[in-house]
Design an enzyme around this catalytic site. Structure first.
Site, short mmCIF file in Angstrom:
data_model
loop_
_atom_site.label_atom_id
_atom_site.label_comp_id
_atom_site.label_asym_id
_atom_site.label_seq_id
_atom_site.Cartn_x
_atom_site.Cartn_y
_atom_site.Cartn_z
N ASP A 13 85.94 30.67 58.10
CA ASP A 13 84.85 30.05 58.01
C ASP A 13 84.25 29.45 56.55
O ASP A 13 83.25 29.53 56.11
CB ASP A 13 83.33 31.05 58.60
CG ASP A 13 83.83 31.56 60.07
OD1 ASP A 13 84.02 30.66 60.72
OD2 ASP A 13 83.78 32.71 60.08
N GLY A 40 86.03 27.70 64.43
CA GLY A 40 84.88 26.84 64.76
C GLY A 40 84.40 26.21 63.40
O GLY A 40 84.52 26.72 62.48
N HIS A 41 84.67 24.62 63.56
CA HIS A 41 84.15 24.29 62.30
C HIS A 41 82.82 23.22 62.95
O HIS A 41 82.61 22.95 63.78
CB HIS A 41 85.12 22.78 62.13
CG HIS A 41 86.41 22.98 62.37
ND1 HIS A 41 87.27 23.56 61.23
CD2 HIS A 41 87.17 22.78 63.18
CE1 HIS A 41 88.44 23.55 61.82
NE2 HIS A 41 88.74 23.19 63.08
N GLN A 223 91.28 29.70 61.36
CA GLN A 223 91.10 31.21 60.81
C GLN A 223 91.46 31.26 59.16
O GLN A 223 91.18 30.27 58.58
CB GLN A 223 91.91 32.22 61.38
CG GLN A 223 91.24 32.68 62.67
CD GLN A 223 91.81 31.58 63.74
OE1 GLN A 223 92.92 31.13 63.64
NE2 GLN A 223 90.69 31.12 64.60
P1 IMP Z 1 90.50 36.54 67.86
O1 IMP Z 1 91.09 35.61 66.97
O2 IMP Z 1 89.60 36.34 68.91
O3 IMP Z 1 91.61 37.61 68.48
O4 IMP Z 1 89.81 37.59 66.75
C1 IMP Z 1 90.28 38.57 65.68
C2 IMP Z 1 89.39 38.52 64.48
O5 IMP Z 1 89.53 37.19 63.92
C3 IMP Z 1 88.12 38.94 64.71
O6 IMP Z 1 88.05 39.61 63.77
C4 IMP Z 1 87.39 37.45 64.85
O7 IMP Z 1 86.20 37.55 64.32
C5 IMP Z 1 88.21 36.71 63.75
N1 IMP Z 1 88.40 35.36 63.86
C6 IMP Z 1 88.65 34.67 64.73
N2 IMP Z 1 88.44 33.29 64.49
C7 IMP Z 1 87.94 33.16 63.73
C8 IMP Z 1 87.60 32.10 62.69
O8 IMP Z 1 87.42 30.92 63.05
N3 IMP Z 1 86.43 32.27 61.69
C9 IMP Z 1 86.41 33.47 61.30
N4 IMP Z 1 86.68 34.69 61.92
C10 IMP Z 1 87.64 34.43 62.79
#
Ligand code: IMP
Length: 428
Positions: A13, A40-41, A223
């Site tokens: 983010d 998410g952008h 991410q």
């Molecule tokens: P997953 O990617 O849904 O398996 O989540 C694994 C971890 O990555 C969790 O702590 C999520 O909150 C984090 N996460 C996944 N996508 C994002 C993102 O786009 N921004 C911030 N954290 C993310």
């Protein structure tokens, strides 16, 4: 001509869209190479605000070819929902290309993501619940479903049968859920096949040809470095390689083709989900950052954990990714603070350590060592060149740059696309 990788240098983010915006009309292709709709952008164009989860942010730039490459996991319903929502607002998505080798996220991945998290209890990762981890697990276990399987019903049925065989045992006997039928999955996936077909291509070939032809290709990481499955705070990570190396494996271009690696850092730090975060603020300063920076998840709406800038994390990201330039975002959020603390090192068991400790147990209880920098109160959102910034803001950026492992080439000073102070050309 350049292959440019843009990655998050913290826990996600960071606002990668700002770097894409900076490159603007020079971009020919934007490639998503990892992750799925966990990302998410939020992109602001004029008065319009767009929240994208699966589509690369470059889809909003006219003339750019957006590519979803092989390293991505695709929830096809979400893909079409996002396309439809953009089309309804007049955005042309017809250039989108999808890799035949990308894996799909199905209903059983989403279900398993949620039930396994619940069963982890206090050891929860805090996933987004979108089925990302289970889909990547199937890929590694060689029982995944790829986009190309949708075009061969026999193969698709065999693969879904194979995948559901053990999953239904788990769902019914361990998690007390209903069994999922092969038919419901196959019918659902087949219902998208014809709409998907014209978008599907050998994206590795397409991207190599584009680079051969001198096009500018931007690889936009989902991410961030500290959520990378190899280099992040495992197991509190996502299930893909969100570091720069992932751009190569996740899209089918050789690592030697990458010319620039742009790391995005916020002027402070945020994290969603569980796991170590040394500079986290659990007091009113943390609340202040959350409210000022509007730090709530684009995908899940969850409040983000907030903390001060962590220079050892930035240096780690610079090393792991080979960052050539940082783009620092949200400097304006810090306006109004009297003093701004920056973590320059940690204390672990009474000793000063300069870099992220090798043992995660140590990282869990690392205590940040802060240096304080004087703040500023002037509105900086109209600044466009470095000299427009108040002296204290300039000094903050220069001090952070000196300890972060690479130059800070641009600075975000507000939510608008144009709200950027450019210092160095990102392609130079
Ligand atoms: P997953 O990617 O849904 O398996 O989540 C694994 C971890 O990555 C969790 O702590 C999520 O909150 C984090 N996460 C996944 N996508 C994002 C993102 O786009 N921004 C911030 N954290 C993310």
């Amino acid at each position: 001509m350049p292959a440019v990788v843009i990655i998050g240098a913290q826990w996600g983010d960071e606002g990668k869209g700002k770097a894409t915006d900076l490159l603007g009309s020079r971009i020919d292709y934007v490639v998503k190479f990892n992750g799925g709709n966990n990302a998410g952008h939020t992109v602001v164009v004029g008065d319009e605000k767009y929240a994208l989860h699966l589509l690369p942010s470059g889809i909003l730039t006219e003339g750019v070819v957006p590519v979803i490459a092989n390293g991505v996991v695709i929830d096809i319903e979400v893909l079409f929902d996002e396309i439809d929502a953009l089309n309804a607002r007049g955005v042309d998505t017809s250039k989108l290309v999808v890799s035949a080798n990308a894996h799909v996220i199905t209903q059983y991945h989403r279900t398993l993501d949620k039930v396994t998290e619940r069963f982890l209890g206090s050891r929860q990762i805090g996933t987004t619940g979108r089925g990302i981890g289970p889909s990547y697990a199937d890929k590694i276990n060689r029982v995944g479903i790829r986009i190309q399987d949708l075009f061969d019903e026999n193969i698709l049925r065999q693969k879904v049968e194979g995948a559901l065989h053990s999953k239904n045992q788990l769902l019914v006997k361990l998690y007390n859920r209903r069994a999922i039928t092969v038919d419901e999955i196959v019918d659902d996936l087949l219902s998208y096949a014809e709409r998907l077909r014209p978008m599907v291509a050998d994206t590795g070939l397409l991207l190599n040809q584009a680079l051969d032809a001198g096009k500018t290709v931007v690889f936009e990481g989902g991410q961030a470095t500290m959520l990378d499955v190899d280099h992040g705070t495992y197991p509190f990570v996502t299930s893909s390689n969100s570091t720069a190396g992932g751009a190569s494996t996740g899209s089918g271009i050789g690592p030697g083709r990458i010319d620039r690696v742009i790391g995005i850092v916020k002027a402070y730090t945020t994290r969603v989900g569980a796991g170590p975060f040394p500079t986290e603020l659990l007091d009113e300063s943390g609340e202040w950052l959350r409210a000022r920076g509007f730090e709530f998840g684009t995908t899940t709406g969850r409040p983000r954990r907030t903390g001060w800038y962590d220079a050892p994390v930035a240096r780690y990201a610079a090393r792991i990714n080979g960052i050539t330039d940082f783009v620092m975002t949200k400097l304006d959020v810090l306006t109004g603070l009297k003093e701004i603390p920056v973590c320059v090192a940690y204390e672990v068991d009474g000793e000063r350590v300069e870099e992220i400790p090798v043992s995660q147990t140590d990282f869990h209880h690392a205590v940040p060592i802060y240096e304080n920098f004087p703040g500023w109160s002037e509105d900086i959102s109209g600044a466009r060149v470095f000299e427009d910034l108040p002296k204290n803001a300039q000094d903050y950026v220069l001090a952070v740059e000196a300890i972060s492992g690479s130059r800070i080439s641009a600075i975000g000073v507000g939510p608008d696309r144009e709200a950027i102070v450019a210092r160095h050309d990102l392609l130079d």
